[in-house]
Design a protein around this motif. Sequence first.
Motif, mmCIF file in Angstrom:
data_model
loop_
_atom_site.group_PDB
_atom_site.id
_atom_site.type_symbol
_atom_site.label_atom_id
_atom_site.label_comp_id
_atom_site.label_asym_id
_atom_site.label_seq_id
_atom_site.Cartn_x
_atom_site.Cartn_y
_atom_site.Cartn_z
ATOM 1 N N UNK A 155 0.835 -1.204 0.000
ATOM 2 C CA UNK A 155 0.000 0.000 0.000
ATOM 3 C C UNK A 155 0.870 1.254 0.000
ATOM 4 N N UNK A 156 1.978 1.226 0.736
ATOM 5 C CA UNK A 156 2.853 2.396 0.804
ATOM 6 C C UNK A 156 3.429 2.729 -0.570
ATOM 7 N N UNK A 157 3.875 1.710 -1.292
ATOM 8 C CA UNK A 157 4.409 1.959 -2.632
ATOM 9 C C UNK A 157 3.322 2.436 -3.577
ATOM 10 N N UNK A 158 2.149 1.826 -3.494
ATOM 11 C CA UNK A 158 1.042 2.215 -4.374
ATOM 12 C C UNK A 158 0.623 3.660 -4.125
ATOM 13 N N UNK A 159 0.663 4.075 -2.869
ATOM 14 C CA UNK A 159 0.247 5.437 -2.539
ATOM 15 C C UNK A 159 1.186 6.485 -3.106
ATOM 16 N N UNK A 160 2.392 6.088 -3.472
ATOM 17 C CA UNK A 160 3.385 7.048 -3.965
ATOM 18 C C UNK A 160 3.217 7.379 -5.440
ATOM 19 N N UNK A 161 2.329 6.679 -6.139
ATOM 20 C CA UNK A 161 2.328 6.707 -7.597
ATOM 21 C C UNK A 161 1.565 7.880 -8.202
ATOM 22 N N UNK A 162 0.442 8.248 -7.635
ATOM 23 C CA UNK A 162 -0.537 9.100 -8.320
ATOM 24 C C UNK A 162 0.040 10.364 -8.944
ATOM 25 N N UNK A 163 0.446 11.325 -8.149
ATOM 26 C CA UNK A 163 0.920 12.604 -8.690
ATOM 27 C C UNK A 163 2.274 12.455 -9.377
#
Length: 323
Positions: free
Chosen positions: A118-126
């Motif tokens: 989840x931590x890595x996935x959360x870093x992706x958007x912007x």
Amino acid sequence: MKAIIYGPSNTLQLAEIEKPVPADDEVLLRIRAASVNPLDGHLLKTAPWMRNLMSKAVGIRVRRPGADVAGDVEAVGRNVTRFKLGDAVFGGSSGGGFAEYACPSESKLAKMPANISFESAASVNVAGRTALQGLRDVANVQSGQKVLINGASGGVGTFAVQIAKWMGADVTGVCSTRNVDLVRGLGADHVIDYTCEDILRVDERYDVIFDLVSDKPLLALRRILTPKGKWIGAGVLGVDASMISMIASSLKTPLLSLFTGQKFVSFMTKTGNDDLDVLAKLIESGHVTPAIDRTYSLDEVANAVCYVDAKHARGKVVISAQD
């Protein structure tokens, strides 16, 4: 629920607020992780009316901070068709990502790659979308082109190095001494340590300069661009005084472009879920791996924003909201 709110005197505070209810096109997301962007620091320093103005410009509600999230779907609005209860998703929070729950629009989310946290996935958007759109849509990078990424060790830069390599480019990353191994490990073909070498004095010429720092005058950068080269600047909403002066001093570059064929373009990242799906596939295939610098807890968001604002982060800084 617990959430970070704007406090008095440009502070961030942890507070208990009402748990949101999703609208027809929204999902109720149990946030497991979020990430910090430079915009969070800029918004913290601005007056509420300016936050509202910037909110309209970027399409993100900024009543509360936090634009990137990953988590589990706990409920869906009646018009939601792409997600169901229990789905692990990531993307944009529509504002308020530093919290236990949020209600992002379905269009701002994608299903989370199974091979990352989840931590890595959360870093992706912007950061991921900025890198993808800048290189693919604005620069139109082609296989075999030489691409210089100025700021290669930052949040956007670490994605940009990997995406440029996936696109077949010969990639040169610019960073400080302590980040040389990181940038090389991301796949950069060449690394310039700006503490030892001035990029304006290199002999190489680049088809694309993807500039995430904007620390050099645009007119000076012309000499390291090919005759048809492109300078792409990202993050114009986060400009500080020095960048404003730099941009103002280079207003004549569009006219020069008419004669030289070189292009100078700044852009703002567009929202939407299509690019998230592309990034998810790149992550699943191993072409892109998010680079995480530090992880903070929800009650440490203020410290995380200050750390990113100091401009020394190596990759992304994330907020863990796991139980």
